[in-house]
Design an enzyme around this catalytic site. Structure first.
Site, PDB file in Angstrom:
ATOM      1  N   ASP A 133       0.852  -1.188   0.000  1.00 50.24           N
ATOM      2  CA  ASP A 133       0.000   0.000   0.000  1.00 50.24           C
ATOM      3  C   ASP A 133       0.889   1.241   0.000  1.00 50.24           C
ATOM      4  OD1 ASP A 133      -1.970   1.915   0.383  1.00 50.24           O
ATOM      5  OD2 ASP A 133      -3.066   0.725   1.838  1.00 50.24           O
ATOM      6  N   ASP A 134       0.790   2.043  -1.050  1.00 51.06           N
ATOM      7  CA  ASP A 134       1.553   3.302  -1.158  1.00 51.06           C
ATOM      8  C   ASP A 134       3.061   3.073  -1.251  1.00 51.06           C
ATOM      9  OD1 ASP A 134      -0.922   4.437  -0.845  1.00 51.06           O
ATOM     10  OD2 ASP A 134      -0.436   5.617   0.917  1.00 51.06           O
ATOM     11  N   CYS A 187      -6.261   4.314  -3.581  1.00 55.08           N
ATOM     12  CA  CYS A 187      -6.473   2.952  -3.080  1.00 55.08           C
ATOM     13  C   CYS A 187      -7.768   2.302  -3.563  1.00 55.08           C
ATOM     14  CB  CYS A 187      -6.480   2.957  -1.546  1.00 55.08           C
ATOM     15  SG  CYS A 187      -5.002   3.593  -0.771  1.00 55.08           S
ATOM     16  N   HIS A 236     -10.884  -2.168   1.845  1.00 51.14           N
ATOM     17  CA  HIS A 236     -11.119  -0.784   1.402  1.00 51.14           C
ATOM     18  C   HIS A 236     -12.082  -0.676   0.231  1.00 51.14           C
ATOM     19  CE1 HIS A 236      -9.096   3.475   1.282  1.00 51.14           C
ATOM     20  NE2 HIS A 236     -10.313   3.459   1.810  1.00 51.14           N
ATOM     21  N   ASP A 271      -0.615  -0.817  -4.694  1.00 49.95           N
ATOM     22  CA  ASP A 271      -1.868  -0.319  -5.259  1.00 49.95           C
ATOM     23  C   ASP A 271      -1.693   0.993  -6.006  1.00 49.95           C
ATOM     24  OD1 ASP A 271      -1.416   1.139  -2.959  1.00 49.95           O
ATOM     25  OD2 ASP A 271      -3.400   0.815  -2.086  1.00 49.95           O
ATOM     26  N   GLN A 272      -0.677   1.782  -5.660  1.00 49.45           N
ATOM     27  CA  GLN A 272      -0.314   2.985  -6.411  1.00 49.45           C
ATOM     28  C   GLN A 272       1.064   3.421  -5.943  1.00 49.45           C
ATOM     29  OE1 GLN A 272      -3.594   3.777  -4.548  1.00 49.45           O
ATOM     30  NE2 GLN A 272      -2.317   3.868  -2.733  1.00 49.45           N
TER      31      GLN A 272
END
Length: 554
Positions: free
Chosen positions: A42-43, A82, A143, A310-311
């Site tokens: 995540d991130d 997200c 999420h 995710d990004q």
């Protein structure tokens, strides 16, 4: 004597036939029904990993995946946020198609008691693999919503989308939820939005570690960061151990390295990059635990492993004490919430010993939406025929059967607004990218929107471009110098082709309910899950009471 020799030959032939059948059976199992492990950070910035050039963070286990598999160097998240990125990943479709792209300023779910989420009519890869007899589990972050109309309808819950085991968080990790870490919520929202969300405030943000047995059962509320990565990893290892004799799908969706950052005592203070580096290195340890358990159960050659984020890294993340809590996007511009390469170009590692060549690099454009058709086909399931699937099967590219990606065009959305388009012509090495608008960085000479914590997608937060900005990523991956009709003779020809592609793509979109409308985003008390007692409102901690608690779906 002749008869004896003939019998020997017959026995030898029979033995060889049996051996060949046994070998082909194993090969068929591996090819058609592999186990699938999807590791989603995540991130995480693409520049945070050793296999993508980092020399100061230690990521030996993730780097091992690269050494033993394929490294995608132009792997693109379908969104720089997200919620929409994860929706695209699970369905193989642009999030705009499922209503998971916001027309409002807030592009993700903030509350477990929101009514929006991944629609039940969407088909996830977990649904299709479960139908094929796979054991399916999501461990970590979801999420993508929870309930629709009541606190126990679970219409958006992971167990309603093909996962038969869930241990994790239905919403996300926020700095607001960890004392002393400051408020992302207020910084990113309060300054600009005069809406009831301001009044609700941070106290209504609910993060619950949940699963349900018939009905939802909350095992820890509020969330404790104590040894959280170890807990998630233990659950993942135990799930694999329970399913050594049947094909399984495991999505291990890390909270790392979304803020609030945390690290266990084993990793805290050990990296060269503060708490952020500690968190990255702890996640790498977790990946190593997963790889080790595959070795333990002799599942290495039967398992496709994928690692991504995710990004891109959240460049604006700075703690209340001034410590940098955002990651590193390498040479790429921008970060999370933008469609500059730093926001959407993410790690992409795939390993499947014997079926994917080791130590290779692939510079063709690929997408996190490609995982859907890839694993659905490997499981022997049929791709849905009643909807557009935007991803493409990666196996021909990974195995070298083709040299070009099927993604001639990729469309980059900022929330529900078409922001940019990528074009990789079949007869050219160029990768053209146009921007119809770009975010206004603040401060102006920075690499992000520090005043608002994230960049927004419309109104006074952006600058529109007519003609659009044009870059050739094959020559300018840092997106430093926009091309002009003077510097690129085919400038208008390129724009024309892209405009035609946009028109075709736009015609393929159908109107769907907006899952991220203000009505769906706002906190609804009747949807709030709560393990309250008479004297302790919304508090429980069964995890600490029994650290070996079994969590299952019944």
């Amino acid at each position: 004597m002749i008869e004896k020799e003939r019998r020997k030959k017959m026995r030898l032939l029979l033995f060889l036939t049996v051996c060949q059948y046994a070998i082909s059976s194993v090969h068929t199992y591996s090819v058609s029904n592999p186990n699938v492990i999807l590791l989603m950070a995540d991130d995480l910035g693409i520049g945070d990993l050793g296999c993508y050039g980092n020399r100061t963070l230690r990521t030996p286990y993730i780097d091992r995946l690269a050494k033993e598999g394929v490294t995608l160097t132009q792997h693109i998240a379908a969104s720089p946020l997200c919620t929409p990125s994860r929706a695209a990943f699970l369905t193989g479709r642009y999030p705009i198609r499922s209503g998971m792209a916001a027309f409002s300023r807030v592009g993700v779910f903030l509350f477990s008691a929101s009514s929006g989420g991944l629609p039940s009519e969407e088909i996830t890869f977990s649904k299709l693999l479960k139908q094929r007899g796979y054991a399916t589990a999501l461990i970590g972050k979801w999420h993508l919503g929870m309930n629709c109309e009541s606190s126990n309808d679970f219409c958006h819950h992971p167990l309603s989308h093909g996962f038969d085991y869930f241990y994790g968080l239905t919403v996300t990790n926020l700095r607001d939820c960890k004392p002393g870490q400051g408020s992302v919520f207020l910084k990113g929202v309060q300054k600009y939005l005069v809406i009831p969300v301001q009044i609700l405030g941070v106290t209504l943000v609910s993060l619950a570690v949940v699963h349900y047995v018939g009905l939802l059962k909350i095992i820890q509320q509020p969330l404790s960061y104590e040894n959280l990565t170890q807990r998630l990893t233990t659950e993942a290892v135990q799930f694999i151990g329970r399913n050594t004799d049947t094909p399984f799908l495991l999505l291990l969706s890390y909270l790392h390295v979304h803020t609030a950052l945390y690290a266990s005592n084993m990793f805290r203070g050990k990296s060269k990059h503060g708490l952020y580096g500690d968190a990255v290195e702890e996640m790498d340890w977790s990946v190593g635990q997963i790889l080790d358990v595959l070795e333990k159960y002799n599942l290495r050659s039967k398992t496709l492993v994928y690692f991504s984020s995710d990004q891109g890294a959240h460049t604006e993340e700075i703690s209340s004490s001034g410590e940098v809590h955002g990651g590193y996007n390498g040479i790429y511009k921008g970060g999370k919430s933008t469609n500059w390469e730093g926001g959407i170009r993410v790690p992409g590692l795939l390993r499947w010993p014997g079926l994917i060549p080791a130590g290779t690099y692939m510079d063709e454009p690929t997408s996190n939406m490609d995982i859907f058709p890839t694993i659905v086909k490997l499981a022997g399931a049929q791709l849905p025929y009643d909807r557009i699937i935007d991803g493409h099967d990666l196996m021909p590219l990974l195995q070298g059967k083709v040299t070009r990606s099927k993604h001639e065009f990729l469309f980059h959305y900022c929330n529900a607004y078409l922001n940019a388009v990528r074009w990789h012509p079949g007869n050219s090495e160029s990768v053209w990218k146009v921007f119809f608008f770009t975010p206004n960085f603040s401060p102006e000479d920075s690499n992000g929107c520090y005043d608002s914590h994230v960049c927004f997608c419309h109104g006074g937060f952006i600058t529109r471009h007519d003609p659009p900005l044009l870059f050739d990523l094959s020559r300018d991956p840092e997106e430093k110098v926009p091309l002009t009709p003077k510097t690129e003779s085919r400038f208008y020809e390129i724009l024309k082709v892209i405009q035609l592609a946009v028109a075709s793509h736009t015609r393929s979109l159908q109107a769907v309910p907006d899952q991220l409308s203000w009505d769906n985003l706002l906190w609804k008390p009747w949807l709030q899950p709560c393990c309250s007692s008479l004297f302790q409102s919304c508090y429980c901690d069964y995890e600490s009471e029994d650290s070996l608690l079994e969590v299952h779906s019944g």
